[in-house]
Design a protein around this motif. Structure first.
Motif, PDB file in Angstrom:
ATOM      1  N   SER A 252       0.862  -1.182   0.000  1.00 15.55           N
ATOM      2  CA  SER A 252       0.000   0.000   0.000  1.00 15.55           C
ATOM      3  C   SER A 252       0.901   1.235   0.000  1.00 15.55           C
ATOM      4  O   SER A 252       2.114   1.124   0.187  1.00 15.55           O
ATOM      5  CB  SER A 252      -0.909   0.021   1.229  1.00 15.55           C
ATOM      6  OG  SER A 252      -0.155   0.310   2.381  1.00 15.55           O
ATOM      7  N   THR A 253       0.283   2.379  -0.165  1.00 14.34           N
ATOM      8  CA  THR A 253       1.083   3.610  -0.154  1.00 14.34           C
ATOM      9  C   THR A 253       1.652   3.885   1.234  1.00 14.34           C
ATOM     10  O   THR A 253       2.632   4.621   1.355  1.00 14.34           O
ATOM     11  CB  THR A 253       0.259   4.810  -0.638  1.00 14.34           C
ATOM     12  OG1 THR A 253      -0.930   4.906   0.138  1.00 14.34           O
ATOM     13  CG2 THR A 253      -0.088   4.671  -2.108  1.00 14.34           C
ATOM     14  N   ASN A 254       1.101   3.282   2.271  1.00 15.16           N
ATOM     15  CA  ASN A 254       1.680   3.421   3.614  1.00 15.16           C
ATOM     16  C   ASN A 254       3.093   2.846   3.658  1.00 15.16           C
ATOM     17  O   ASN A 254       3.945   3.336   4.391  1.00 15.16           O
ATOM     18  CB  ASN A 254       0.796   2.748   4.666  1.00 15.16           C
ATOM     19  CG  ASN A 254      -0.441   3.556   4.950  1.00 15.16           C
ATOM     20  OD1 ASN A 254      -0.439   4.778   4.837  1.00 15.16           O
ATOM     21  ND2 ASN A 254      -1.516   2.874   5.311  1.00 15.16           N
ATOM     22  N   ASP A 255       3.346   1.790   2.885  1.00 16.46           N
ATOM     23  CA  ASP A 255       4.703   1.241   2.797  1.00 16.46           C
ATOM     24  C   ASP A 255       5.666   2.277   2.232  1.00 16.46           C
ATOM     25  O   ASP A 255       6.811   2.382   2.661  1.00 16.46           O
ATOM     26  CB  ASP A 255       4.729  -0.012   1.917  1.00 16.46           C
ATOM     27  CG  ASP A 255       3.984  -1.184   2.538  1.00 16.46           C
ATOM     28  OD1 ASP A 255       3.709  -1.139   3.749  1.00 16.46           O
ATOM     29  OD2 ASP A 255       3.693  -2.141   1.794  1.00 16.46           O
ATOM     30  N   LEU A 256       5.217   3.055   1.256  1.00 18.45           N
ATOM     31  CA  LEU A 256       6.060   4.094   0.652  1.00 18.45           C
ATOM     32  C   LEU A 256       6.370   5.196   1.658  1.00 18.45           C
ATOM     33  O   LEU A 256       7.463   5.748   1.679  1.00 18.45           O
ATOM     34  CB  LEU A 256       5.381   4.687  -0.586  1.00 18.45           C
ATOM     35  CG  LEU A 256       5.069   3.706  -1.713  1.00 18.45           C
ATOM     36  CD1 LEU A 256       4.281   4.410  -2.811  1.00 18.45           C
ATOM     37  CD2 LEU A 256       6.338   3.087  -2.260  1.00 18.45           C
ATOM     38  N   ARG A 257       5.409   5.511   2.491  1.00 18.51           N
ATOM     39  CA  ARG A 257       5.580   6.534   3.532  1.00 18.51           C
ATOM     40  C   ARG A 257       6.697   6.158   4.510  1.00 18.51           C
ATOM     41  O   ARG A 257       7.409   7.016   5.000  1.00 18.51           O
ATOM     42  CB  ARG A 257       4.277   6.663   4.319  1.00 18.51           C
ATOM     43  CG  ARG A 257       3.663   7.998   4.298  1.00 18.51           C
ATOM     44  CD  ARG A 257       2.395   7.970   5.144  1.00 18.51           C
ATOM     45  NE  ARG A 257       1.196   7.907   4.361  1.00 18.51           N
ATOM     46  CZ  ARG A 257       0.714   8.920   3.656  1.00 18.51           C
ATOM     47  NH1 ARG A 257       1.336  10.062   3.619  1.00 18.51           N
ATOM     48  NH2 ARG A 257      -0.401   8.790   2.979  1.00 18.51           N
ATOM     49  N   ARG A 258       6.839   4.882   4.779  1.00 19.72           N
ATOM     50  CA  ARG A 258       7.825   4.407   5.756  1.00 19.72           C
ATOM     51  C   ARG A 258       9.258   4.426   5.219  1.00 19.72           C
ATOM     52  O   ARG A 258      10.201   4.295   5.984  1.00 19.72           O
ATOM     53  CB  ARG A 258       7.478   2.989   6.196  1.00 19.72           C
ATOM     54  CG  ARG A 258       6.243   2.943   7.045  1.00 19.72           C
ATOM     55  CD  ARG A 258       5.970   1.537   7.556  1.00 19.72           C
ATOM     56  NE  ARG A 258       4.539   1.416   7.738  1.00 19.72           N
ATOM     57  CZ  ARG A 258       3.769   0.526   7.138  1.00 19.72           C
ATOM     58  NH1 ARG A 258       4.281  -0.372   6.349  1.00 19.72           N
ATOM     59  NH2 ARG A 258       2.474   0.509   7.361  1.00 19.72           N
ATOM     60  N   ILE A 259       9.429   4.552   3.913  1.00 18.94           N
ATOM     61  CA  ILE A 259      10.767   4.568   3.302  1.00 18.94           C
ATOM     62  C   ILE A 259      11.163   6.031   3.151  1.00 18.94           C
ATOM     63  O   ILE A 259      10.812   6.703   2.181  1.00 18.94           O
ATOM     64  CB  ILE A 259      10.767   3.835   1.949  1.00 18.94           C
ATOM     65  CG1 ILE A 259      10.235   2.413   2.145  1.00 18.94           C
ATOM     66  CG2 ILE A 259      12.164   3.827   1.350  1.00 18.94           C
ATOM     67  CD1 ILE A 259       9.878   1.704   0.872  1.00 18.94           C
TER      68      ILE A 259
END
Length: 122
Positions: free
Chosen positions: A48-55
């Motif tokens: 999900s885009t939440n994974d992108l937020r964590r990077i």
């Protein structure tokens, strides 16, 4: 895993093959091309885009005033970003653009402001 659909077939060719005539200026920059492949792999492998937020180095952000567009940074220290639109709760991403004006082109602005010559503050 996010489904990625490219609106710009030239950008798809650049990312998947490493070459495209429209984006020729980028193919000459090995550091950029390696970073583009890494950024794309993070996009492709995210649940999900939440994974992108964590990077943190991707600097994922939803762009305000753009009718639902988001972006991630390609290379630390450069202005180029992958601009995309999210659909279906962040499950399907349509890659729209590779943008080098998101934060303004600082080199262009500097040369325009100072007439292309270094500024003399003395």
């Amino acid at each position: 895993m996010l489904q990625i659909v490219f609106d710009d077939k030239d950008l798809e060719e650049l990312i998947t093959t490493g070459y495209n005539r429209k984006y020729r200026k980028y193919t000459r920059n090995e550091k950029f091309m390696q970073a583009l492949a890494i950024a794309y792999n993070y996009l492709r492998n995210a649940e999900s885009t939440n994974d992108l937020r964590r990077i943190s180095f991707l600097h994922y952000e939803q762009l305000s005033g753009t009718n639902g567009k988001s972006s991630i940074r390609v290379v630390n220290g450069m202005v180029e970003r992958i601009i995309f639109r999210e659909f279906d709760g962040g499950i399907r991403i349509v890659v729209l653009d590779l943008d080098d004006t998101h934060y303004g082109n600082k080199k262009w602005e500097s040369s325009t402001i100072y007439g292309g010559a270094p500024r003399d503050d003395d």
